[in-house]
Design a protein around this motif. Structure first.
Motif, PDB file in Angstrom:
ATOM      1  N   ALA A  71       7.292  12.099  -0.607  1.00  0.00           N
ATOM      2  CA  ALA A  71       6.199  11.943   0.361  1.00  0.00           C
ATOM      3  C   ALA A  71       6.666  11.117   1.559  1.00  0.00           C
ATOM      4  CB  ALA A  71       4.987  11.294  -0.295  1.00  0.00           C
ATOM      5  N   ILE A  72       7.455  10.073   1.296  1.00  0.00           N
ATOM      6  CA  ILE A  72       8.000   9.243   2.376  1.00  0.00           C
ATOM      7  C   ILE A  72       8.890  10.099   3.287  1.00  0.00           C
ATOM      8  CG2 ILE A  72       9.599   7.344   2.912  1.00  0.00           C
ATOM      9  CD1 ILE A  72       7.016   6.220   1.939  1.00  0.00           C
ATOM     10  N   LYS A  73       9.752  10.913   2.683  1.00  0.00           N
ATOM     11  CA  LYS A  73      10.676  11.739   3.467  1.00  0.00           C
ATOM     12  C   LYS A  73       9.952  12.768   4.327  1.00  0.00           C
ATOM     13  CE  LYS A  73      14.556  11.506   0.255  1.00  0.00           C
ATOM     14  NZ  LYS A  73      15.355  12.258  -0.726  1.00  0.00           N
ATOM     15  N   GLU A  74       8.858  13.308   3.795  1.00  0.00           N
ATOM     16  CA  GLU A  74       8.153  14.390   4.480  1.00  0.00           C
ATOM     17  C   GLU A  74       7.089  13.910   5.461  1.00  0.00           C
ATOM     18  OE1 GLU A  74       6.656  16.802   1.316  1.00  0.00           O
ATOM     19  OE2 GLU A  74       8.644  17.523   0.742  1.00  0.00           O
ATOM     20  N   ALA A  75       6.695  12.649   5.394  1.00  0.00           N
ATOM     21  CA  ALA A  75       5.622  12.133   6.256  1.00  0.00           C
ATOM     22  C   ALA A  75       6.079  12.056   7.705  1.00  0.00           C
ATOM     23  CB  ALA A  75       5.187  10.756   5.779  1.00  0.00           C
ATOM     24  N   PRO A  76       5.206  12.443   8.635  1.00  0.00           N
ATOM     25  CA  PRO A  76       5.583  12.326  10.041  1.00  0.00           C
ATOM     26  C   PRO A  76       5.604  10.875  10.536  1.00  0.00           C
ATOM     27  CG  PRO A  76       3.472  13.478   9.794  1.00  0.00           C
ATOM     28  CD  PRO A  76       3.968  13.156   8.433  1.00  0.00           C
ATOM     29  N   ASP A  85       6.552 -11.933  -0.342  1.00  0.00           N
ATOM     30  CA  ASP A  85       6.643 -11.922  -1.803  1.00  0.00           C
ATOM     31  C   ASP A  85       7.932 -11.203  -2.215  1.00  0.00           C
ATOM     32  OD1 ASP A  85       6.400 -11.567  -4.531  1.00  0.00           O
ATOM     33  OD2 ASP A  85       4.361 -10.793  -4.449  1.00  0.00           O
ATOM     34  N   PRO A  86       8.857 -11.897  -2.915  1.00  0.00           N
ATOM     35  CA  PRO A  86      10.129 -11.257  -3.278  1.00  0.00           C
ATOM     36  C   PRO A  86       9.948 -10.046  -4.189  1.00  0.00           C
ATOM     37  CG  PRO A  86       9.983 -13.478  -4.231  1.00  0.00           C
ATOM     38  CD  PRO A  86       8.779 -13.278  -3.372  1.00  0.00           C
ATOM     39  N   ILE A  87       8.875  -9.996  -4.952  1.00  0.00           N
ATOM     40  CA  ILE A  87       8.637  -8.845  -5.825  1.00  0.00           C
ATOM     41  C   ILE A  87       8.304  -7.611  -4.985  1.00  0.00           C
ATOM     42  CG2 ILE A  87       7.092  -7.891  -7.590  1.00  0.00           C
ATOM     43  CD1 ILE A  87       6.901 -10.753  -8.712  1.00  0.00           C
ATOM     44  N   MET A  88       7.507  -7.801  -3.959  1.00  0.00           N
ATOM     45  CA  MET A  88       7.116  -6.688  -3.090  1.00  0.00           C
ATOM     46  C   MET A  88       8.270  -6.273  -2.180  1.00  0.00           C
ATOM     47  SD  MET A  88       3.645  -6.025  -3.421  1.00  0.00           S
ATOM     48  CE  MET A  88       3.040  -5.537  -1.847  1.00  0.00           C
ATOM     49  N   GLY A  89       9.002  -7.278  -1.659  1.00  0.00           N
ATOM     50  CA  GLY A  89      10.140  -6.979  -0.790  1.00  0.00           C
ATOM     51  C   GLY A  89       9.733  -6.160   0.414  1.00  0.00           C
ATOM     52  N   GLU A  90      10.389  -5.039   0.605  1.00  0.00           N
ATOM     53  CA  GLU A  90      10.079  -4.135   1.711  1.00  0.00           C
ATOM     54  C   GLU A  90       9.414  -2.895   1.132  1.00  0.00           C
ATOM     55  OE1 GLU A  90      12.947  -3.490   5.020  1.00  0.00           O
ATOM     56  OE2 GLU A  90      12.817  -1.397   4.365  1.00  0.00           O
ATOM     57  N   MET A  91       8.258  -2.550   1.657  1.00  0.00           N
ATOM     58  CA  MET A  91       7.517  -1.385   1.167  1.00  0.00           C
ATOM     59  C   MET A  91       7.342  -0.386   2.303  1.00  0.00           C
ATOM     60  SD  MET A  91       6.587  -2.047  -2.076  1.00  0.00           S
ATOM     61  CE  MET A  91       5.207  -0.985  -2.359  1.00  0.00           C
ATOM     62  N   GLU A  92       7.362   0.899   1.946  1.00  0.00           N
ATOM     63  CA  GLU A  92       7.145   1.974   2.911  1.00  0.00           C
ATOM     64  C   GLU A  92       5.885   2.728   2.524  1.00  0.00           C
ATOM     65  OE1 GLU A  92      10.649   4.404   3.064  1.00  0.00           O
ATOM     66  OE2 GLU A  92      11.801   2.861   4.090  1.00  0.00           O
ATOM     67  N   TYR A  93       5.082   3.066   3.534  1.00  0.00           N
ATOM     68  CA  TYR A  93       3.813   3.752   3.307  1.00  0.00           C
ATOM     69  C   TYR A  93       3.766   4.992   4.197  1.00  0.00           C
ATOM     70  CZ  TYR A  93       2.801  -0.923   1.536  1.00  0.00           C
ATOM     71  OH  TYR A  93       2.851  -2.121   0.853  1.00  0.00           O
ATOM     72  N   PRO A  94       3.642   6.188   3.620  1.00  0.00           N
ATOM     73  CA  PRO A  94       3.640   7.426   4.414  1.00  0.00           C
ATOM     74  C   PRO A  94       2.248   7.738   4.992  1.00  0.00           C
ATOM     75  CG  PRO A  94       3.504   7.956   2.083  1.00  0.00           C
ATOM     76  CD  PRO A  94       3.616   6.454   2.180  1.00  0.00           C
ATOM     77  N   PHE A  95       2.231   8.335   6.195  1.00  0.00           N
ATOM     78  CA  PHE A  95       0.970   8.753   6.821  1.00  0.00           C
ATOM     79  C   PHE A  95       1.160  10.113   7.471  1.00  0.00           C
ATOM     80  CE2 PHE A  95       0.807   4.125   6.742  1.00  0.00           C
ATOM     81  CZ  PHE A  95      -0.356   3.955   6.019  1.00  0.00           C
ATOM     82  N   LYS A  96       0.090  10.904   7.431  1.00  0.00           N
ATOM     83  CA  LYS A  96       0.146  12.258   7.967  1.00  0.00           C
ATOM     84  C   LYS A  96      -0.176  12.329   9.453  1.00  0.00           C
ATOM     85  CE  LYS A  96      -0.909  14.358   3.548  1.00  0.00           C
ATOM     86  NZ  LYS A  96      -1.813  15.122   2.742  1.00  0.00           N
ATOM     87  N   SER A  97      -0.832  11.285   9.979  1.00  0.00           N
ATOM     88  CA  SER A  97      -1.197  11.324  11.394  1.00  0.00           C
ATOM     89  C   SER A  97      -0.922   9.983  12.056  1.00  0.00           C
ATOM     90  CB  SER A  97      -2.682  11.669  11.541  1.00  0.00           C
ATOM     91  OG  SER A  97      -3.481  10.581  11.096  1.00  0.00           O
ATOM     92  N   TYR A  98      -0.820  10.044  13.378  1.00  0.00           N
ATOM     93  CA  TYR A  98      -0.612   8.828  14.150  1.00  0.00           C
ATOM     94  C   TYR A  98      -1.825   7.907  14.003  1.00  0.00           C
ATOM     95  CZ  TYR A  98       0.328   5.696  18.025  1.00  0.00           C
ATOM     96  OH  TYR A  98       0.563   4.582  18.784  1.00  0.00           O
ATOM     97  N   ALA A  99      -3.023   8.478  14.018  1.00  0.00           N
ATOM     98  CA  ALA A  99      -4.254   7.679  13.906  1.00  0.00           C
ATOM     99  C   ALA A  99      -4.283   6.903  12.588  1.00  0.00           C
ATOM    100  CB  ALA A  99      -5.481   8.579  14.022  1.00  0.00           C
ATOM    101  N   GLU A 100      -3.888   7.554  11.507  1.00  0.00           N
ATOM    102  CA  GLU A 100      -3.828   6.896  10.200  1.00  0.00           C
ATOM    103  C   GLU A 100      -2.822   5.745  10.213  1.00  0.00           C
ATOM    104  OE1 GLU A 100      -4.045   9.014   5.837  1.00  0.00           O
ATOM    105  OE2 GLU A 100      -2.777   9.933   7.346  1.00  0.00           O
ATOM    106  N   ALA A 101      -1.660   6.006  10.776  1.00  0.00           N
ATOM    107  CA  ALA A 101      -0.606   4.979  10.844  1.00  0.00           C
ATOM    108  C   ALA A 101      -1.065   3.810  11.704  1.00  0.00           C
ATOM    109  CB  ALA A 101       0.685   5.588  11.394  1.00  0.00           C
ATOM    110  N   GLU A 102      -1.713   4.118  12.837  1.00  0.00           N
ATOM    111  CA  GLU A 102      -2.183   3.069  13.739  1.00  0.00           C
ATOM    112  C   GLU A 102      -3.244   2.193  13.064  1.00  0.00           C
ATOM    113  OE1 GLU A 102      -3.239   2.950  18.413  1.00  0.00           O
ATOM    114  OE2 GLU A 102      -4.297   4.463  17.226  1.00  0.00           O
TER     115      GLU A 102
END
Length: 141
Positions: A71-76, A85-102
């Motif tokens: 899903a991360i690879k395919e998300a625009p 938090d060292p447990i969380m570290g770096e997280m990536e979140y996929p979004f289908k639209s610019y509005a969602e990402a914004e």
């Protein structure tokens, strides 16, 4: 080739068969040694069931992680947050639209301002490349 779950299932079936045999012997003979056989066979079957459940959960989580990575690879658009938090570290979140990402970037900005995260960036991605669209970093890096 047999997978681990199949091997565990065969072992569990064997342990349950041993348990049934031990129960029959105990009913027929009703002596202390046969009760120990029953208890041992039942303990083995329970432990194999526990191992099967554990392995099944690992397989399920692995499949979920693979779907998430896809899903991360395919998300625009992808929002990347570096958490304190060292447990969380770096997280990536996929979004289908610019509005969602914004919209979600606004939440991430609050997390940076509240010092729960050190930075947040939104990337537009395609053809294997990521182009930064917006970002914020805390002043205390």
């Amino acid at each position: 080739m047999l997978d681990v779950l199949t091997i565990l299932e065969y072992a569990r079936k064997g342990a349950l068969a041993d348990y049934e045999k031990a129960c029959v012997m105990h009913r027929l003979l009703n002596i202390k040694e046969t009760q120990a056989m029953v208890d041992n066979a039942w303990g083995t079957a329970k432990e194999l069931t526990r191992l099967m459940d554990l392995k099944a959960e690992q397989v399920k989580q692995s499949a979920g992680a693979q779907r998430y990575e896809q899903a991360i690879k395919e998300a625009p658009y992808v929002l990347v947050i570096k958490w304190n938090d060292p447990i969380m570290g770096e997280m990536e979140y996929p979004f289908k639209s610019y509005a969602e990402a914004e919209k979600n970037f606004e939440v991430a900005k609050r997390e940076v301002h509240n010092r729960h995260a050190t930075e947040a960036h939104v990337y537009e991605q395609g053809e294997g490349q990521r182009v930064p669209v917006m970002g914020i970093m805390s002043g205390k890096l």
